[in-house]
Write a protein that holds these residues in place. Sequence first.
Motif, PDB file in Angstrom:
ATOM      1  N   ASN A  32      61.614  17.562 108.272  1.00 54.53           N
ATOM      2  CA  ASN A  32      61.198  18.937 108.550  1.00 54.53           C
ATOM      3  C   ASN A  32      60.697  19.588 107.263  1.00 54.53           C
ATOM      4  O   ASN A  32      61.455  20.242 106.533  1.00 54.53           O
ATOM      5  N   LEU A  33      59.424  19.394 106.963  1.00 58.04           N
ATOM      6  CA  LEU A  33      58.849  19.834 105.701  1.00 58.04           C
ATOM      7  C   LEU A  33      58.031  21.110 105.882  1.00 58.04           C
ATOM      8  O   LEU A  33      57.470  21.369 106.956  1.00 58.04           O
ATOM      9  N   ASP A  34      57.976  21.887 104.825  1.00 60.54           N
ATOM     10  CA  ASP A  34      57.178  23.113 104.824  1.00 60.54           C
ATOM     11  C   ASP A  34      55.691  22.735 104.827  1.00 60.54           C
ATOM     12  O   ASP A  34      55.211  22.072 103.898  1.00 60.54           O
ATOM     13  N   PRO A  35      54.935  23.134 105.843  1.00 58.95           N
ATOM     14  CA  PRO A  35      53.499  22.776 105.897  1.00 58.95           C
ATOM     15  C   PRO A  35      52.688  23.414 104.781  1.00 58.95           C
ATOM     16  O   PRO A  35      51.550  22.998 104.526  1.00 58.95           O
ATOM     17  N   HIS A  36      53.241  24.406 104.120  1.00 60.17           N
ATOM     18  CA  HIS A  36      52.522  25.082 103.041  1.00 60.17           C
ATOM     19  C   HIS A  36      52.982  24.619 101.664  1.00 60.17           C
ATOM     20  O   HIS A  36      52.730  25.296 100.664  1.00 60.17           O
ATOM     21  N   ALA A  37      53.643  23.459 101.589  1.00 56.76           N
ATOM     22  CA  ALA A  37      54.140  22.950 100.316  1.00 56.76           C
ATOM     23  C   ALA A  37      52.997  22.643  99.365  1.00 56.76           C
ATOM     24  O   ALA A  37      51.865  22.340  99.788  1.00 56.76           O
ATOM     25  N   ALA A  38      53.288  22.702  98.062  1.00 49.86           N
ATOM     26  CA  ALA A  38      52.262  22.458  97.045  1.00 49.86           C
ATOM     27  C   ALA A  38      51.762  21.023  97.088  1.00 49.86           C
ATOM     28  O   ALA A  38      50.596  20.748  96.835  1.00 49.86           O
ATOM     29  N   ILE A  39      52.669  20.094  97.389  1.00 56.02           N
ATOM     30  CA  ILE A  39      52.301  18.674  97.435  1.00 56.02           C
ATOM     31  C   ILE A  39      52.519  18.169  98.855  1.00 56.02           C
ATOM     32  O   ILE A  39      53.635  18.234  99.378  1.00 56.02           O
ATOM     33  N   LYS A  40      51.458  17.685  99.488  1.00 52.26           N
ATOM     34  CA  LYS A  40      51.552  17.160 100.846  1.00 52.26           C
ATOM     35  C   LYS A  40      50.910  15.779 100.894  1.00 52.26           C
ATOM     36  O   LYS A  40      49.787  15.594 100.431  1.00 52.26           O
ATOM     37  N   ILE A  41      51.655  14.818 101.434  1.00 52.09           N
ATOM     38  CA  ILE A  41      51.139  13.460 101.603  1.00 52.09           C
ATOM     39  C   ILE A  41      51.222  13.135 103.092  1.00 52.09           C
ATOM     40  O   ILE A  41      52.319  13.106 103.664  1.00 52.09           O
ATOM     41  N   GLU A  42      50.085  12.909 103.701  1.00 51.11           N
ATOM     42  CA  GLU A  42      50.014  12.695 105.138  1.00 51.11           C
ATOM     43  C   GLU A  42      50.907  11.528 105.562  1.00 51.11           C
ATOM     44  O   GLU A  42      50.831  10.424 105.012  1.00 51.11           O
ATOM     45  N   GLY A  43      51.781  11.804 106.544  1.00 53.26           N
ATOM     46  CA  GLY A  43      52.646  10.766 107.101  1.00 53.26           C
ATOM     47  C   GLY A  43      53.858  10.438 106.258  1.00 53.26           C
ATOM     48  O   GLY A  43      54.649   9.556 106.623  1.00 53.26           O
ATOM     49  N   MET A  44      54.054  11.127 105.134  1.00 53.01           N
ATOM     50  CA  MET A  44      55.161  10.826 104.235  1.00 53.01           C
ATOM     51  C   MET A  44      56.393  11.631 104.622  1.00 53.01           C
ATOM     52  O   MET A  44      56.313  12.831 104.883  1.00 53.01           O
ATOM     53  N   ALA A  45      57.534  10.964 104.696  1.00 52.72           N
ATOM     54  CA  ALA A  45      58.823  11.616 104.925  1.00 52.72           C
ATOM     55  C   ALA A  45      59.729  11.289 103.747  1.00 52.72           C
ATOM     56  O   ALA A  45      59.549  10.283 103.064  1.00 52.72           O
ATOM     57  N   TYR A  46      60.709  12.141 103.514  1.00 50.59           N
ATOM     58  CA  TYR A  46      61.541  11.999 102.327  1.00 50.59           C
ATOM     59  C   TYR A  46      63.022  11.882 102.685  1.00 50.59           C
ATOM     60  O   TYR A  46      63.887  12.394 101.977  1.00 50.59           O
ATOM     61  N   GLN A  47      63.314  11.208 103.778  1.00 48.91           N
ATOM     62  CA  GLN A  47      64.705  11.028 104.180  1.00 48.91           C
ATOM     63  C   GLN A  47      65.431  10.155 103.168  1.00 48.91           C
ATOM     64  O   GLN A  47      65.009   9.032 102.889  1.00 48.91           O
ATOM     65  N   PRO A  48      66.521  10.648 102.589  1.00 45.42           N
ATOM     66  CA  PRO A  48      67.267   9.826 101.625  1.00 45.42           C
ATOM     67  C   PRO A  48      67.937   8.653 102.330  1.00 45.42           C
ATOM     68  O   PRO A  48      68.196   8.714 103.539  1.00 45.42           O
ATOM     69  N   PRO A  49      68.219   7.579 101.607  1.00 42.80           N
ATOM     70  CA  PRO A  49      68.860   6.424 102.251  1.00 42.80           C
ATOM     71  C   PRO A  49      70.273   6.773 102.699  1.00 42.80           C
ATOM     72  O   PRO A  49      70.976   7.550 102.040  1.00 42.80           O
ATOM     73  N   LEU A  50      70.683   6.222 103.821  1.00 47.72           N
ATOM     74  CA  LEU A  50      72.057   6.411 104.271  1.00 47.72           C
ATOM     75  C   LEU A  50      73.009   5.619 103.398  1.00 47.72           C
ATOM     76  O   LEU A  50      74.092   6.087 103.028  1.00 47.72           O
ATOM     77  N   PHE A  51      72.586   4.402 103.061  1.00 47.09           N
ATOM     78  CA  PHE A  51      73.403   3.538 102.207  1.00 47.09           C
ATOM     79  C   PHE A  51      72.462   2.597 101.459  1.00 47.09           C
ATOM     80  O   PHE A  51      71.569   1.993 102.053  1.00 47.09           O
ATOM     81  N   GLY A  52      72.639   2.498 100.157  1.00 48.01           N
ATOM     82  CA  GLY A  52      71.828   1.585  99.377  1.00 48.01           C
ATOM     83  C   GLY A  52      70.636   2.261  98.719  1.00 48.01           C
ATOM     84  O   GLY A  52      70.679   3.440  98.368  1.00 48.01           O
ATOM     85  N   HIS A  53      69.529   1.501  98.575  1.00 43.67           N
ATOM     86  CA  HIS A  53      68.378   1.945  97.785  1.00 43.67           C
ATOM     87  C   HIS A  53      67.170   2.240  98.658  1.00 43.67           C
ATOM     88  O   HIS A  53      66.969   1.616  99.700  1.00 43.67           O
ATOM     89  N   LYS A  54      66.371   3.203  98.188  1.00 43.84           N
ATOM     90  CA  LYS A  54      65.117   3.517  98.864  1.00 43.84           C
ATOM     91  C   LYS A  54      64.161   4.118  97.841  1.00 43.84           C
ATOM     92  O   LYS A  54      64.570   4.890  96.962  1.00 43.84           O
ATOM     93  N   LYS A  55      62.882   3.780  97.948  1.00 40.72           N
ATOM     94  CA  LYS A  55      61.861   4.314  97.056  1.00 40.72           C
ATOM     95  C   LYS A  55      61.254   5.559  97.680  1.00 40.72           C
ATOM     96  O   LYS A  55      60.755   5.525  98.816  1.00 40.72           O
ATOM     97  N   LEU A  56      61.289   6.673  96.958  1.00 37.28           N
ATOM     98  CA  LEU A  56      60.710   7.930  97.412  1.00 37.28           C
ATOM     99  C   LEU A  56      59.719   8.396  96.348  1.00 37.28           C
ATOM    100  O   LEU A  56      60.120   8.905  95.295  1.00 37.28           O
ATOM    101  N   LEU A  57      58.421   8.198  96.623  1.00 39.40           N
ATOM    102  CA  LEU A  57      57.378   8.449  95.632  1.00 39.40           C
ATOM    103  C   LEU A  57      57.701   7.648  94.366  1.00 39.40           C
ATOM    104  O   LEU A  57      57.876   6.449  94.433  1.00 39.40           O
ATOM    105  N   ASN A  58      57.814   8.316  93.206  1.00 39.66           N
ATOM    106  CA  ASN A  58      58.140   7.564  91.992  1.00 39.66           C
ATOM    107  C   ASN A  58      59.622   7.614  91.659  1.00 39.66           C
ATOM    108  O   ASN A  58      60.034   7.260  90.554  1.00 39.66           O
TER     109      ASN A  58
END
Length: 352
Positions: free
Chosen positions: A133-159
């Motif tokens: 649920n991201l703000d559509p007026h955010a300064a940085i928008k990447i089409e189709g990108m979600a930023y859900q943190p991992p439940l357990f373990g590792h995940k790559k989120l942008l850099n």
Amino acid sequence: MNTPRIRPFNRILLAIAALGLGALLVVPIWRIDLVAPQYPEGLFLQIFHDRFDGDVRNINGLNHYIGMGTIENEMFPEFEIMEYVFYLLIGWGLVAVIIGRVSALFTWLMALFAFVLWAMWDMYSWGYNYGHNLDPHAAIKIEGMAYQPPLFGHKKLLNFDAWSLPDTGGWILFAIISIAGIIWFYEWRWPSKKVIASSKKNTTTPVATTVAAIAMLMTSSCAGPGGAPEVAIGKVECASCRMTVVDPQFASAIVTMKGRTYAFDSPECMVQHVAEGAIAEEQVKSWWVCDHAHKSSFIDATKAYYLASPDLHSPMNGNVAGFSSEAERATAEKIYHGTLLTWEEARKELSE
């Protein structure tokens, strides 16, 4: 028909395990770490039973640019009831101990499993909503990108590399469930038809040995960063000069407030790294140097006894060595004929 009774020694272990749940009211239960090139020290978020802690402000500042919501305690109404949930689980465990039957233990074990499953589901649901649920007026928008943190373990989120793992409380809960599960299985598989209350009877059971082993493992795994750091001499790179740390008489290390260890090939690299601002001094939790008289043995740098001599030939020519005792420094001084220094004097000389 009554189920078998739990052996007295195992009931004591279960009582300790139940009371151990009280630790979850004090220590952090879960932890999310974020590491990126612009944040080499990393950012972290700790989840207690009643609040968030850690680098919450910095994380909120970053999330604002990509349209994620602000992390606040109020977004988790579960914080209001979690204390009572733990009290309920503690009481449930103690009642099972008092009843002393395998069936009572089984109900408590199922309650613990149900709590863990609910907590993981709740955390996943929050993470999903928070990351999608991201703000559509955010300064940085990447089409189709979600930023859900991992439940357990590792995940790559942008850099960013994101890690989601149990913190101290999570490992304590894992140990408690393991102890309860092992005892239940043992008592169910090999029930005691008669409890023999005799001082001549050895009440130590195989399950006690197994539980003791788990307790030892958990203690070593959860040991804090107060002990000497582990530095793979000959394999690790110096954080300052980028040369391989190879000399076991001069290797040094810093442990930060966040528990990260930085290795150095000599005390001069360590001191200059902080003096140059690469690591803020207020972020340094402990300083370590190798005992020159005992190779690869790290000692507290602030309590060591120092000798400066051009004949010591340290890797970066600082030529200052640390010793764990005045006697060993005196022995070395007869060989190298140098100057005796305190920690403060050694820091001053090495930073010039």
